[in-house]
Design a protein around this motif. Structure first.
Motif, PDB file in Angstrom:
ATOM      1  N   THR A 185     -14.012  17.144   9.359  1.00  0.00           N
ATOM      2  CA  THR A 185     -15.264  17.147  10.120  1.00  0.00           C
ATOM      3  C   THR A 185     -16.456  16.876   9.214  1.00  0.00           C
ATOM      4  OG1 THR A 185     -15.548  19.544   9.834  1.00  0.00           O
ATOM      5  CG2 THR A 185     -14.287  18.805  11.742  1.00  0.00           C
ATOM      6  N   TYR A 186     -16.251  16.974   7.921  1.00  0.00           N
ATOM      7  CA  TYR A 186     -17.310  16.777   6.931  1.00  0.00           C
ATOM      8  C   TYR A 186     -17.215  15.402   6.279  1.00  0.00           C
ATOM      9  CZ  TYR A 186     -20.858  19.178   4.081  1.00  0.00           C
ATOM     10  OH  TYR A 186     -22.032  19.598   3.519  1.00  0.00           O
ATOM     11  N   MET A 187     -16.119  14.680   6.559  1.00  0.00           N
ATOM     12  CA  MET A 187     -15.837  13.413   5.903  1.00  0.00           C
ATOM     13  C   MET A 187     -15.794  12.279   6.918  1.00  0.00           C
ATOM     14  SD  MET A 187     -12.447  12.382   3.649  1.00  0.00           S
ATOM     15  CE  MET A 187     -12.624  13.815   2.593  1.00  0.00           C
ATOM     16  N   ASN A 188     -16.237  11.102   6.486  1.00  0.00           N
ATOM     17  CA  ASN A 188     -16.159   9.920   7.335  1.00  0.00           C
ATOM     18  C   ASN A 188     -14.697   9.610   7.663  1.00  0.00           C
ATOM     19  OD1 ASN A 188     -15.850   6.775   7.600  1.00  0.00           O
ATOM     20  ND2 ASN A 188     -17.988   7.215   8.076  1.00  0.00           N
ATOM     21  N   GLU A 189     -14.438   9.176   8.900  1.00  0.00           N
ATOM     22  CA  GLU A 189     -13.060   8.931   9.337  1.00  0.00           C
ATOM     23  C   GLU A 189     -12.383   7.849   8.511  1.00  0.00           C
ATOM     24  OE1 GLU A 189     -10.570   7.886  13.449  1.00  0.00           O
ATOM     25  OE2 GLU A 189     -12.769   7.992  13.453  1.00  0.00           O
ATOM     26  N   LEU A 190     -13.138   6.827   8.105  1.00  0.00           N
ATOM     27  CA  LEU A 190     -12.550   5.754   7.294  1.00  0.00           C
ATOM     28  C   LEU A 190     -12.077   6.294   5.941  1.00  0.00           C
ATOM     29  CD1 LEU A 190     -15.079   2.848   8.039  1.00  0.00           C
ATOM     30  CD2 LEU A 190     -12.793   3.185   9.006  1.00  0.00           C
ATOM     31  N   ASP A 191     -12.863   7.177   5.348  1.00  0.00           N
ATOM     32  CA  ASP A 191     -12.456   7.774   4.075  1.00  0.00           C
ATOM     33  C   ASP A 191     -11.233   8.657   4.250  1.00  0.00           C
ATOM     34  OD1 ASP A 191     -14.609   6.498   3.039  1.00  0.00           O
ATOM     35  OD2 ASP A 191     -15.860   8.268   2.809  1.00  0.00           O
ATOM     36  N   SER A 192     -11.172   9.365   5.353  1.00  0.00           N
ATOM     37  CA  SER A 192     -10.009  10.201   5.633  1.00  0.00           C
ATOM     38  C   SER A 192      -8.743   9.353   5.744  1.00  0.00           C
ATOM     39  CB  SER A 192     -10.237  10.997   6.919  1.00  0.00           C
ATOM     40  OG  SER A 192      -9.131  11.829   7.208  1.00  0.00           O
ATOM     41  N   ASN A 193      -8.874   8.173   6.337  1.00  0.00           N
ATOM     42  CA  ASN A 193      -7.716   7.269   6.458  1.00  0.00           C
ATOM     43  C   ASN A 193      -7.260   6.754   5.094  1.00  0.00           C
ATOM     44  OD1 ASN A 193      -7.781   7.578   9.234  1.00  0.00           O
ATOM     45  ND2 ASN A 193      -9.043   5.757   9.561  1.00  0.00           N
ATOM     46  N   VAL A 194      -8.217   6.547   4.185  1.00  0.00           N
ATOM     47  CA  VAL A 194      -7.875   6.103   2.834  1.00  0.00           C
ATOM     48  C   VAL A 194      -6.982   7.141   2.153  1.00  0.00           C
ATOM     49  CG1 VAL A 194      -8.789   5.613   0.530  1.00  0.00           C
ATOM     50  CG2 VAL A 194      -9.889   4.629   2.542  1.00  0.00           C
ATOM     51  N   TYR A 195      -7.317   8.410   2.299  1.00  0.00           N
ATOM     52  CA  TYR A 195      -6.521   9.464   1.685  1.00  0.00           C
ATOM     53  C   TYR A 195      -5.139   9.576   2.329  1.00  0.00           C
ATOM     54  CZ  TYR A 195     -10.338  11.173  -1.207  1.00  0.00           C
ATOM     55  OH  TYR A 195     -11.316  11.280  -2.169  1.00  0.00           O
ATOM     56  N   GLU A 196      -5.086   9.386   3.626  1.00  0.00           N
ATOM     57  CA  GLU A 196      -3.778   9.406   4.292  1.00  0.00           C
ATOM     58  C   GLU A 196      -2.908   8.257   3.782  1.00  0.00           C
ATOM     59  OE1 GLU A 196      -2.654  11.675   6.207  1.00  0.00           O
ATOM     60  OE2 GLU A 196      -4.476  12.825   6.654  1.00  0.00           O
ATOM     61  N   ASN A 197      -3.526   7.121   3.486  1.00  0.00           N
ATOM     62  CA  ASN A 197      -2.778   5.964   2.982  1.00  0.00           C
ATOM     63  C   ASN A 197      -2.244   6.216   1.570  1.00  0.00           C
ATOM     64  OD1 ASN A 197      -1.786   3.261   3.102  1.00  0.00           O
ATOM     65  ND2 ASN A 197      -3.545   2.593   1.870  1.00  0.00           N
ATOM     66  N   MET A 198      -2.960   7.019   0.778  1.00  0.00           N
ATOM     67  CA  MET A 198      -2.479   7.332  -0.571  1.00  0.00           C
ATOM     68  C   MET A 198      -1.136   8.059  -0.513  1.00  0.00           C
ATOM     69  SD  MET A 198      -5.919   8.513  -2.643  1.00  0.00           S
ATOM     70  CE  MET A 198      -7.311   7.388  -2.830  1.00  0.00           C
ATOM     71  N   GLN A 199      -0.964   8.885   0.480  1.00  0.00           N
ATOM     72  CA  GLN A 199       0.320   9.559   0.653  1.00  0.00           C
ATOM     73  C   GLN A 199       1.438   8.548   0.843  1.00  0.00           C
ATOM     74  OE1 GLN A 199       0.880  12.945   3.569  1.00  0.00           O
ATOM     75  NE2 GLN A 199       2.082  11.397   4.649  1.00  0.00           N
ATOM     76  N   ASN A 200       1.207   7.516   1.646  1.00  0.00           N
ATOM     77  CA  ASN A 200       2.225   6.484   1.889  1.00  0.00           C
ATOM     78  C   ASN A 200       2.526   5.692   0.623  1.00  0.00           C
ATOM     79  OD1 ASN A 200       2.207   7.268   4.591  1.00  0.00           O
ATOM     80  ND2 ASN A 200       0.623   5.771   5.128  1.00  0.00           N
ATOM     81  N   ILE A 201       1.488   5.398  -0.166  1.00  0.00           N
ATOM     82  CA  ILE A 201       1.677   4.636  -1.404  1.00  0.00           C
ATOM     83  C   ILE A 201       2.564   5.418  -2.377  1.00  0.00           C
ATOM     84  CG2 ILE A 201       0.478   3.760  -3.450  1.00  0.00           C
ATOM     85  CD1 ILE A 201      -1.885   3.103  -1.601  1.00  0.00           C
ATOM     86  N   LEU A 202       2.315   6.702  -2.517  1.00  0.00           N
ATOM     87  CA  LEU A 202       3.121   7.531  -3.419  1.00  0.00           C
ATOM     88  C   LEU A 202       4.566   7.624  -2.942  1.00  0.00           C
ATOM     89  CD1 LEU A 202       0.528  10.399  -4.017  1.00  0.00           C
ATOM     90  CD2 LEU A 202       1.367   8.817  -5.761  1.00  0.00           C
ATOM     91  N   ASN A 203       4.755   7.826  -1.662  1.00  0.00           N
ATOM     92  CA  ASN A 203       6.123   7.976  -1.135  1.00  0.00           C
ATOM     93  C   ASN A 203       6.908   6.669  -1.187  1.00  0.00           C
ATOM     94  OD1 ASN A 203       6.241  10.759  -0.467  1.00  0.00           O
ATOM     95  ND2 ASN A 203       4.954  10.388   1.329  1.00  0.00           N
ATOM     96  N   ASP A 204       6.235   5.541  -0.980  1.00  0.00           N
ATOM     97  CA  ASP A 204       6.927   4.243  -1.002  1.00  0.00           C
ATOM     98  C   ASP A 204       7.401   3.873  -2.405  1.00  0.00           C
ATOM     99  OD1 ASP A 204       6.496   4.035   1.680  1.00  0.00           O
ATOM    100  OD2 ASP A 204       4.743   2.709   1.517  1.00  0.00           O
ATOM    101  N   ALA A 205       6.765   4.423  -3.444  1.00  0.00           N
ATOM    102  CA  ALA A 205       7.099   4.041  -4.823  1.00  0.00           C
ATOM    103  C   ALA A 205       8.145   4.947  -5.465  1.00  0.00           C
ATOM    104  CB  ALA A 205       5.833   4.052  -5.680  1.00  0.00           C
ATOM    105  N   ARG A 206       8.568   6.006  -4.816  1.00  0.00           N
ATOM    106  CA  ARG A 206       9.506   6.957  -5.429  1.00  0.00           C
ATOM    107  C   ARG A 206      10.927   6.377  -5.450  1.00  0.00           C
ATOM    108  NH1 ARG A 206      10.199  11.057  -0.264  1.00  0.00           N
ATOM    109  NH2 ARG A 206       9.980   9.388   1.278  1.00  0.00           N
ATOM    110  N   ASP A 207      11.678   6.778  -6.451  1.00  0.00           N
ATOM    111  CA  ASP A 207      13.087   6.378  -6.560  1.00  0.00           C
ATOM    112  C   ASP A 207      14.005   7.396  -5.900  1.00  0.00           C
ATOM    113  OD1 ASP A 207      12.553   4.041  -7.917  1.00  0.00           O
ATOM    114  OD2 ASP A 207      12.577   5.032  -9.882  1.00  0.00           O
ATOM    115  N   ASP A 208      13.646   8.652  -5.997  1.00  0.00           N
ATOM    116  CA  ASP A 208      14.478   9.722  -5.458  1.00  0.00           C
ATOM    117  C   ASP A 208      13.850  10.220  -4.156  1.00  0.00           C
ATOM    118  OD1 ASP A 208      16.002  11.940  -4.892  1.00  0.00           O
ATOM    119  OD2 ASP A 208      16.027  12.688  -6.968  1.00  0.00           O
ATOM    120  N   PHE A 209      14.491   9.951  -3.025  1.00  0.00           N
ATOM    121  CA  PHE A 209      13.910  10.294  -1.739  1.00  0.00           C
ATOM    122  C   PHE A 209      14.023  11.783  -1.410  1.00  0.00           C
ATOM    123  CE2 PHE A 209      14.359   5.760  -1.388  1.00  0.00           C
ATOM    124  CZ  PHE A 209      13.230   5.385  -0.675  1.00  0.00           C
ATOM    125  N   ARG A 210      14.667  12.534  -2.289  1.00  0.00           N
ATOM    126  CA  ARG A 210      14.658  13.985  -2.121  1.00  0.00           C
ATOM    127  C   ARG A 210      13.308  14.566  -2.531  1.00  0.00           C
ATOM    128  NH1 ARG A 210      19.667  15.638  -5.728  1.00  0.00           N
ATOM    129  NH2 ARG A 210      18.529  14.147  -7.058  1.00  0.00           N
TER     130      ARG A 210
END
Length: 485
Positions: free
Chosen positions: A247-272
Motif C-alpha cells: 500500500t506504500y509502494m507503486n504497483e509497478l515496483d511491486s511487480n518488479v520485485y515479484e519478477n525477481m523471485q521468478n528470475i532466482l527460481n528459474d536459474a537454480r539447478d536443484d529444484f528442491r
C-alpha cells in the motif's frame, strides 16, 4: 599493481575468515583458489572507507549491482557466499563481462573480533546456536551485562522511518509498547540514540551514494522456524517498517520485485531449493523501522532487496559444507545480477519521514513559549512594582483594559441617522460586532423619545428624570460590554 591488489584481497579474505571459523576447510579452499589466480585481480579495486572495505570491478563504466554481507549479524552463510562469488570471478574473468559488481563484506569489525576471541577461548563451541551470534556492533557507549548485547543494531540505524513503530502496541499484549524494543540499549533491536549515530552506517550511506548501483542485494542468513523452511530462501523487499508495504509502494515496483523471485527460481539447478518473495511482516510477523533496505530504496532511490540465504538449520556444526551451499546460490544470484542491468527507474516517489523526537519538540513548543512569556511578565511586574514604584498594579491593568474596550466601542460607532432622518447600517464600520447596528439604532431612537421639541421656538427641553434613566441604561450597557470582553 595486480600483485598488490591480489595480496590486499587475500588479506581481506583472510581477516574475514579468521575472524569467524578459523579451522573451516571450505574457506581455506576458497583462499587457495584466490591465491593461485592473483594476477586475475588487475581489474579490481580495493576501496577503503574507514570501517568499510569494498571490492569492486572497475572494467565497466557503471555499477550495476552491490552485494553487502555482514552488515549486523555474523551468521556465516552470507560471508562464505560472498567469498565464494569472489573466488569464482577470480577463476573465471568472463563472468565479470556482462555487468559491473561490488562486494562489501566487512562492516561489523568489533563483533567479528569478539566472536573470534570467544571462539579461541572456547567460550563458543560447536554446535553453535545461531541465535547466540552477535547482532550488534558492540559500541562501548551502550554497555550491557553481556558484551554481545552491547552496541547498536546497524541495520536499524538509518534515517527513514527511524522511530515509526507499526503497530505501536503489541497485538498479543496491549500493555506492551513495541518502541521499547528499539529504544532500550540492551535489546537486540536497539537502533541508537539517533539515525546514523554509528560511523559504520554513516560510511555505508556515503559509499552507496558514491557507487550508485542499480541494485543492492543485502545478503543475510535464513534462520528457519521449522524443517519445512530449511531449503527456502526469503527475498524481502521494502518497506520493512510497514505491515502492508504494497500500500506504500507503486504497483509497478511491486511487480518488479515479484519478477525477481521468478528470475532466482528459474536459474537454480536443484529444484528442491526455492526462493520466495515477500514482506518483513509476512515472513517474520514484525516490522522493523529505520532499516537499510528501506533507506536505500526510498531515500537513495536505488533498487534494494534483502536475500535471506537458506542452507543452515538452527545450529552451526563444525563439519558444515559452506562451499556446497554457496554453489547452490551462485547461479541464481548471477542471474539476478545480470537482470539488474535492465532495471528502470523506480516509480515509487520519495517519501517524507518525520522523526518523532522532532515531532515531540514541535508539540512542546507552545508550552516552552508560554513559559518564556510568563518569565517576561514576571520581570515586568518586578520593574513596575519595585523600580518604578507603582502600587495596585492589577487594578491599574484592569482599568487599562476597560479603557481599551471603551475606546474600541466608540471607534466602531459613527452614527446611524442620515440627513433624511433614516437609519442605515452602512454607517457602522466593518469592525463592529453583530448587534452593534441594532443597539445604536435603539439608542438613537431612545434619545429622540426623551427630548421634547418645541416646534415654535425651535428649542429643546429635556426631561431631567428621563435623562437620568438614559444614563442608567448606558451604564448598564457599558457594564455588559465589559462582561462580554
Amino acid at each position: 599493481m595486480s600483485k598488490s591488489l591480489g595480496i590486499s584481497l587475500l588479506a581481506l579474505a583472510t581477516f574475514v575468515s579468521s575472524a569467524t571459523v578459523h579451522n573451516s576447510s571450505s574457506i581455506h579452499a576458497i583462499l587457495s583458489a584466490n591465491q593461485h589466480s592473483a594476477n586475475k585481480f588487475a581489474s579490481l579495486d580495493i576501496v577503503e572507507n574507514l570501517n568499510l572495505f569494498s571490492l569492486r570491478s572497475s572494467g565497466a563504466k557503471s555499477n550495476d549491482i552491490l552485494f553487502i554481507s555482514l552488515l549486523s549479524d555474523l551468521l556465516p552463510i552470507p560471508l562464505h557466499s560472498s567469498l565464494y562469488f569472489i573466488s569464482e570471478f577470480a577463476k573465471n574473468p568472463d563472468l565479470n563481462t556482462p555487468f559491473s559488481w561490488s562486494f562489501l563484506s566487512i562492516i561489523n569489525e568489533k563483533a567479528l573480533d569478539y566472536f573470534y576471541t570467544e571462539f579461541q577461548k572456547q567460550s563458543i563451541t560447536f554446535p553453535i546456536p545461531v541465535t547466540t551470534i552477535p547482532t550488534k556492533n558492540l559500541n562501548s557507549k551502550y554497555q550491557c551485562a553481556s558484551l554481545a548485547s552491547s552496541g547498536v543494531n546497524l541495520d536499524l540505524n538509518f534515517n527513514f522511518m527511524w522511530d515509526t513503530y507499526l503497530p505501536e502496541v503489541d497485538p498479543a499484549d496491549p500493555s506492551f509498547k513495541r518502541s521499547t524494543l528499539f529504544e532500550t540499549p540492551c535489546e537486540a533491536n536497539f537502533h541508537g540514540d539517533k539515525p546514523f549515530s554509528e560511523v559504520e552506517t554513516t560510511n555505508l550511506k556515503n559509499l552507496i551514494l558514491k557507487l550508485k548501483p542499480k541494485l543492492v542485494v543485502f545478503l543475510r542468513q535464513n534462520v528457519p522456524a521449522n524443517d519445512e523452511d530449511f531449503n527456502v530462501s526469503k527475498l524481502v523487499f521494502p518497506y520493512k517498517f510497514h505491515p502492508k508495504p504494497k500500500t506504500y509502494m507503486n504497483e509497478l515496483d511491486s511487480n518488479v520485485y515479484e519478477n525477481m523471485q521468478n528470475i532466482l527460481n528459474d536459474a537454480r539447478d536443484d529444484f528442491r531449493w526455492s526462493y520466495k518473495a515477500g514482506t518483513q511482516y509476512g515472513f517474520f510477523g514484525e516490522t522493523l523501522p529505520g532499516s537499510l533496505i528501506d533507506w536505500t530504496f526510498d531515500q537513495a532511490g536505488i533498487w534494494a532487496v534483502e536475500l535471506h540465504l537458506a542452507g543452515m538449520a538452527k545450529y552451526w556444526t563444525e563439519d558444515f559444507n559452506f562451499e556446497e551451499i554457496s554453489e547452490k546460490h551462485f547461479k541464481p544470484l548471477m542471474a539476478l545480477a545480470k537482470h539488474s542491468r535492465s532495471l528502470t527507474t523506480k516509480q515509487t516517489p520519495k517519501h517524507q519521514t518525520i522523526i518523532r523526537h522532532a515531532l515531540k519538540a514541535v508539540t512542546i513548543g507552545p508550552f516552552f513559549l508560554g513559559f518564556i512569556l510568563l518569565i517576561i511578565l514576571g520581570i515586568a511586574y518586578i520593574i513596575a512594582r519595585f523600580w518604578l514604584g507603582y502600587d495596585n498594579i492589577w487594578t491599574r491593568f484592569t482599568k487599562l483594559v476597560d479603557g481599551v474596550k471603551l475606546w474600541n466601542l466608540r471607534r466602531n460607532y459613527v452614527g446611524v441617522e442620515t440627513e433624511d432622518n433614516e437609519f442605515e447600517s452602512s454607517n457602522i464600520h466593518s469592525g463592529a460586532r453583530p448587534g452593534d447596528v441594532e443597539l445604536a439604532m435603539a439608542r438613537k431612537q431612545r434619545r429622540r423619545d426623551l427630548f421634547i421639541v418645541d416646534e415654535d421656538d425651535n428649542e429643546q427641553v429635556e426631561d431631567e428624570d428621563e435623562m437620568e434613566e438614559l444614563a442608567e441604561i448606558w451604564r448598564n450597557e457599558l457594564e455588559g460590554v465589559r462582561n462580554r470582553g
